[in-house]
Design a protein around this motif. Structure first.
Motif, PDB file in Angstrom:
ATOM      1  N   PRO B 268       0.784  -1.164   0.040  1.00  8.42           N
ATOM      2  CA  PRO B 268      -0.076  -0.158  -0.059  1.00  8.42           C
ATOM      3  C   PRO B 268       0.961   1.256  -0.014  1.00  8.42           C
ATOM      4  O   PRO B 268       0.468   2.358  -0.248  1.00  8.42           O
ATOM      5  CB  PRO B 268      -0.603  -0.012   1.230  1.00  8.42           C
ATOM      6  CG  PRO B 268      -0.049  -1.084   2.262  1.00  8.42           C
ATOM      7  CD  PRO B 268       0.965  -1.834   1.472  1.00  8.42           C
ATOM      8  N   LEU B 404      -4.792  -6.101  -0.011  1.00  9.84           N
ATOM      9  CA  LEU B 404      -5.459  -4.994  -0.605  1.00  9.84           C
ATOM     10  C   LEU B 404      -6.411  -5.638  -1.371  1.00  9.84           C
ATOM     11  O   LEU B 404      -6.291  -6.888  -1.871  1.00  9.84           O
ATOM     12  CB  LEU B 404      -4.526  -4.401  -1.586  1.00  9.84           C
ATOM     13  CG  LEU B 404      -3.295  -3.785  -0.997  1.00  9.84           C
ATOM     14  CD1 LEU B 404      -2.609  -2.725  -2.145  1.00  9.84           C
ATOM     15  CD2 LEU B 404      -3.708  -2.814   0.069  1.00  9.84           C
ATOM     16  N   GLN B 408      -8.848  -1.779  -3.868  1.00  2.00           N
ATOM     17  CA  GLN B 408      -7.589  -0.806  -3.356  1.00  2.00           C
ATOM     18  C   GLN B 408      -6.573  -1.307  -4.293  1.00  2.00           C
ATOM     19  O   GLN B 408      -5.656  -0.072  -4.434  1.00  2.00           O
ATOM     20  CB  GLN B 408      -6.862  -1.490  -1.818  1.00  2.00           C
ATOM     21  CG  GLN B 408      -8.151  -1.240  -0.899  1.00  2.00           C
ATOM     22  CD  GLN B 408      -7.913  -1.730   0.561  1.00  2.00           C
ATOM     23  OE1 GLN B 408      -7.343  -3.061   0.736  1.00  2.00           O
ATOM     24  NE2 GLN B 408      -7.690  -1.102   1.682  1.00  2.00           N
ATOM     25  N   LYS B 412      -4.696   2.074  -6.393  1.00  2.00           N
ATOM     26  CA  LYS B 412      -3.136   2.137  -6.508  1.00  2.00           C
ATOM     27  C   LYS B 412      -2.808   2.270  -7.728  1.00  2.00           C
ATOM     28  O   LYS B 412      -1.778   3.039  -7.911  1.00  2.00           O
ATOM     29  CB  LYS B 412      -2.390   0.855  -5.642  1.00  2.00           C
ATOM     30  CG  LYS B 412      -1.150   0.903  -5.763  1.00  2.00           C
ATOM     31  CD  LYS B 412      -0.526  -0.375  -5.002  1.00  2.00           C
ATOM     32  CE  LYS B 412       1.151  -0.564  -5.235  1.00  2.00           C
ATOM     33  NZ  LYS B 412       1.568  -1.838  -4.780  1.00  2.00           N
TER      34      LYS B 412
END
Lengths: 449, 449
Positions: B268, B404, B408, B412
């Motif tokens: 992340p 993730l 997510q 990203k």
């Protein structure tokens, strides 16, 4: 300290300050390299690599040795392919203290780059070559012998760094960039002894040439690495030391004081150098046999005391082809006794499988002895009816105590090159190669090779 | 045994027999890779490498990610440059058991090769990628942890072999050639931890991609190596084991039974993964601060118990720029507390040198504790007037226990790609990348990237 010290020394090295003996050693190293690369250029190993990669060539600026300028590649692929060719017959040079074959990776990179760049004089080429060879050997000494013992092919693991330094010198990199070039080369640790006997052995020096060239090309554009690449806790020397205690600073401090290139030897026989004392002994003993009317068919047993590395590296009793023959002290000794020579012709596949050769190999019994030096052997040949002959070789031909003369080097070059170029062009190539130091642009003379 | 076992397993792997969870993991890995390579494509490190090498490009067949098909290179240079781009923000994936970033070397090689070859389906690409990632991680496990401890960058030292296997699969190499490709890759041991913090760190996975690609290209033409390259006495595992006892046969025997790609995690935050628990803790603790009306200016000290690798790898207290910031747990924690996020923007040079950030970094005191797991941290922040807040992170965001989500991952990807392509094209690239498995020729969709 070692990394920056190397960078500083190499950047400041000038052709005008090189001792004459160093210049001569560099010329002999380059000359021997060119002969070997021409001699290896038509080998199937090179052909396979060329076939695999020629569809990917960029602008073909750099000569592939062995084709008199008719075949070229981009600079990176020329470095690779010439590097493979120079090593494929195991006939190249040897820095005896480390058994590094130092010229292959360095010369393959600088010759290809000199043609790409243009306008590089023979003097500058030899100076760059010298820098690269010195660095390869010094960092090799720093990790010898554990590095080699554990299984690294020290020629290429050190050659990447040497090639980077040499190309960086032709680029006239400033010290900071030179240090980064050393670092980028140092992370590309190429070559395992497990590959000995396969095509990949000669890939090692070729890839090392590419590794170093790539490192210099990147550093020239300010690509950064580490200025402690060689000596840091997790830098090259500690990581590849194989459990030993590396001493990079110690050996690097001797740069320019003790010249390793002067300790570079040239092989009289195209096989692992550790076999050379026994081959030399067999060739000389054959003369004694002739004088005493003894024939090979009368041999009952061949005994030899040899350095332990001979057994470790060349103990193939029944090689299947020429390549395996190079790793067979049995084969080297047998052709010495049978033919009185051990040139490229004696490592042809059909000689390796010849019944007469096999018979002598089967009678050969080498014994490792810690007391025997690497360039020494005690040979005893037993014959029928209780007869025997002995030969002690104290320093094998081609060793530092008995180096090849320039005439012997010329014969070796022409011998190899004739098989590829024909005799007239081989002799012409030899003459051009001996005069490379006088050239104002080495690209101009590549077409002779 | 390991080398031939890998060759046999890889040659026989079929898309149709891959478990659905493995296919999904491969797609997520490739998707994340594409986002990272686009995101890194305009980084100065990539620009320097491109400038150094573009004059040497061969036929430009393969897309350089980040230019929507407008920039290409030959297959070898595309593998290198995309590999650099994919790693340059330290934002790529992590096989947590070995801290290998497995997709970069493998995907960079197969994507470039698939375009060069043409007609490669998304399914075959993902199957080849899976094979390469499994092999990289298995041989990494075989030498973990001593290999990494001594100083090898395990991502690239294993990635060369994984890339060779993956490209060899697209070539449909038979088992013997696949074994030789593994061997040729295994001799090119690239990557030292000493380079962390310099341009050369991201060179490692790029060069690994090239190493593996070159190995497969040579093996395809019957270039030979060793069929015991990985497990022989002087083969890869023993030579690079760093004093440990490598177990290649053991881990290789689990191929196809225990899938390492399912244990591949996605970062992340664009920095060393070992910092992530503390960053996560700081971001969460910032919420608690807001609820209690505490401000960053009130902080007197930031204490954290962390896994020892955090200190070993990311202890740069005063990073000078964004690159060094990635190796600073101090910086990661500080931006977490100050901004509540640690995305690419928080690793810009001017954020790293910002006085407010420096102030928090200077108050941060991490302590290594053997009892703390790598994805865990105990954070305590002290404020003026004796106030304090605590946060225990048991499993950091992005860890295997808290991976993730696809949403997510998409955020990203789009976040990174927008900085390079603009938002509309970033979203379009994301959509194409999620659908890559449906493609009949992946070369057709590269122009979206």
């Amino acid at each position: 300290m070692a990394t920056k010290a190397i960078a500083s020394w190499a950047v400041n090295l000038q052709p005008s300050t090189l001792p004459a003996s160093v210049k001569q050693a560099a010329l002999r190293s380059l000359y021997n390299y060119i002969g070997c690369a021409i001699g290896g250029s038509n080998h199937p190993t090179v052909a396979k690599a060329h076939k695999a990669l020629s569809p990917l060539f960029g602008k073909e600026t750099s000569t592939l040795l062995g084709h008199k300028g008719a075949k070229k590649a981009d600079v990176q692929h020329a470095a690779l392919l010439n590097g493979i060719a120079s090593h494929v017959h195991d006939y190249d040079d040897t820095h005896l203290a480390t058994i590094i074959h130092p010229t292959g990776p360095v010369a393959s990179a600088v010759l290809a780059y000199a043609e790409y760049k243009g306008g590089v004089s023979g003097e500058d080429l030899l100076c760059a070559l010298t820098a690269g060879i010195e660095v390869s050997c010094k960092i090799g000494l720093a990790v010898w012998p554990e590095h080699y013992d554990i299984g690294w092919h020290i020629t290429s693991t050190t050659g990447s760094v040497g090639a980077a330094v040499a190309v960086g010198k032709l680029m006239r990199l400033p010290e900071a960039q030179m240090a980064h070039a050393i670092g980028i080369a140092a992370v590309q640790v190429t070559g395992l002894r497990e590959m000995f006997g396969s095509d990949t052995k000669s890939f090692h020096p070729g890839r090392a040439a590419q590794n170093g060239l790539l490192a210099a090309l990147l550093a020239e554009q300010d690509y950064t690495s580490s200025e402690q690449a060689l000596e840091a806790k997790r830098g090259w020397a500690n990581v590849v030391a194989g459990g030993g205690t590396p001493k990079p600073d110690q050996y690097v401090s001797e740069l320019g004081e003790k010249w390793e290139i002067e300790a570079n030897a040239f092989k009289p026989f195209p096989c692992g150098i550790v076999c050379h004392p026994l081959i030399d002994a067999c060739i000389q003993l054959r003369e004694d046999m002739r004088r005493q009317d003894l024939e090979v068919k009368d041999i009952t047993e061949v005994q030899a005391l040899v350095h332990p590395l001979v057994i470790e590296l060349t103990s193939k009793r029944t090689p299947k082809d020429g390549l395996e023959g190079k790793f067979s002290v049995f084969h080297g000794g047998a052709v010495g006794l049978l033919y009185g020579k051990a040139g490229p012709a004696q490592y042809a596949d059909d000689v390796v499988t010849d019944a007469a050769v096999v018979e002598v190999r089967d009678k050969t019994k080498p014994t490792a002895d810690e007391m025997i030096r690497p360039d020494e052997t005690f040979l005893t040949v037993f014959f029928t009816r209780g007869r025997e002959l002995k030969k002690h070789i104290d320093s094998a031909v081609g060793s530092l105590d008995k180096p090849l003369t320039n005439e012997q080097l010329t014969a070796k070059f022409v011998d190899q090159a004739t098989l590829v170029l024909g005799e007239a062009d081989a002799k012409s190539a030899s003459e051009r190669a001996w005069r490379i130091a006088e050239s104002s642009d080495v690209a101009e003379i590549s077409k002779a090779f």
